[in-house]
Scaffold this motif. Structure first.
Motif, mmCIF file in Angstrom:
data_model
loop_
_atom_site.group_PDB
_atom_site.id
_atom_site.type_symbol
_atom_site.label_atom_id
_atom_site.label_comp_id
_atom_site.label_asym_id
_atom_site.label_seq_id
_atom_site.Cartn_x
_atom_site.Cartn_y
_atom_site.Cartn_z
ATOM 1 N N ASN A 121 38.102 40.982 39.629
ATOM 2 C CA ASN A 121 37.331 39.995 39.392
ATOM 3 C C ASN A 121 37.189 38.509 39.473
ATOM 4 O O ASN A 121 37.583 37.784 40.227
ATOM 5 N N TRP A 123 40.748 38.282 41.479
ATOM 6 C CA TRP A 123 40.547 37.305 42.889
ATOM 7 C C TRP A 123 39.512 37.226 42.912
ATOM 8 O O TRP A 123 39.378 36.845 44.633
ATOM 9 N N ASP A 124 38.467 37.861 42.625
ATOM 10 C CA ASP A 124 37.386 37.527 42.741
ATOM 11 C C ASP A 124 36.893 38.249 44.541
ATOM 12 O O ASP A 124 36.421 37.876 46.040
ATOM 13 N N LYS A 126 35.546 41.634 44.106
ATOM 14 C CA LYS A 126 33.799 41.728 44.219
ATOM 15 C C LYS A 126 33.133 43.444 44.861
ATOM 16 O O LYS A 126 32.438 43.273 45.207
#
Length: 293
Positions: A121, A123-124, A126
């Motif tokens: 989350n 570090w984005d 996905k």
């Protein structure tokens, strides 16, 4: 915003060994039950690309453990799949450790799962929960259950999960101050002692037991003694392949009463079972969603 994230313990309400693969991994059937007790992780992302782990005294931990292994594996996978700069994936991680090592409460696996979910989350990246669970098998077979975050019957080597709902209970959990390594328990295990694979219905309606309990009692007399004492008061077993002994109660007062009868030098705690991992409850409260949450 910096949050402190739960890394919950689990107990195995039952654990059976049903066979072994050609690569020496054992097939199991087990019921993973989360409890409202565990470690916590504070994770601060950075743009330096470095991953550092500290203990609760803010001392840098240089030894590689499941948290560092998980963070590095996630970073490697993210760089490969998401084609981002390596400097995007850095973090300082602070571990507050409460789950004893070698206790059978899943501390290392839980730590790795929390690190994977939170860093995914922050570090984005996905990745979905299922993608994280599949990735986590490279680290340990128990980790997928922690990632998916529900009371679960686990099969295969840990990758086949059947979420269920159990009646929440109270547990007195006693640690004999003796760690047991999982690899030592499996190396001591003979498949002649194994259990025939059962249906989910039979698993839930048959008396619960742990196939490793006889080995633990033979190896460590203190475990045998604890089980003998606690079993006079309530159903009691070891958890996982570790050394913790747990007793099951319908209410907290009963658990506290029996705990008060134990010798003062016995290390233990009382916890309540939960059907949703404390980590997933926090994720839900903070409206952090995954594709397959």
């Amino acid at each position: 915003m910096i949050y402190t994230w739960p890394s919950p313990a689990k107990i195995n309400l039952f654990l059976y060994v049903t066979g072994m693969r050609s690569d020496k991994y054992h097939y199991i059937q087990s019921l993973f039950q989360f409890i409202n007790y565990g470690d916590t992780l504070k994770i601060i992302p950075n743009k330096k690309g470095t991953i550092e782990l500290f203990n609760e005294h803010n001392s840098l931990l240089n030894k590689e453990n499941s948290i560092i292994t998980a963070a590095k594996l996630l970073k490697e996978q993210a760089l490969y799949c998401r084609k981002k700069k390596s400097s995007n994936f850095g973090a300082k991680i602070f571990l507050n450790k409460k789950i004893p090592i070698g206790s059978g409460l899943g501390g290392g696996s839980s730590n790795a799962a929390t690190a994977l979910i939170v860093l995914n989350n922050l570090w984005d990246i996905k990745f979905t929960l299922k993608e994280l669970a599949l990735l986590s098998l490279k680290i340990g077979a128990d980790i997928p259950a922690f990632i998916m975050g529900k009371t679960t019957i686990v099969e295969g080597i840990g990758e086949i999960l059947h979420p269920i709902h159990t009646k929440e209970k109270w547990y007195l959990i006693v640690y004999p101050n003796i760690p047991i390594l999982t690899k030592n328990m499996f190396s001591s295990y003979s498949l002649k002692q194994g259990t025939q694979k059962k249906t989910i219905k039979d698993l839930l309606t048959s008396p619960f037991r742990n196939d490793f309990e006889s080995i633990a009692k033979t190896k460590i007399k203190k475990i045998k003694k604890l089980l003998s004492i606690l079993s006079t008061y309530a159903p009691s077993r070891i958890t996982g392949t570790g050394s913790c002994v747990f007793s099951e109660f319908n209410d907290k007062i009963s658990a506290q009463k029996i705990y008060s009868l134990l010798p003062k030098n016995v290390q233990g705690f009382i916890a309540k079972s939960v059907n949703i991992s404390p980590l997933h409850r926090i994720l839900h409260e903070k409206k952090i969603q995954f594709v397959d949450y």
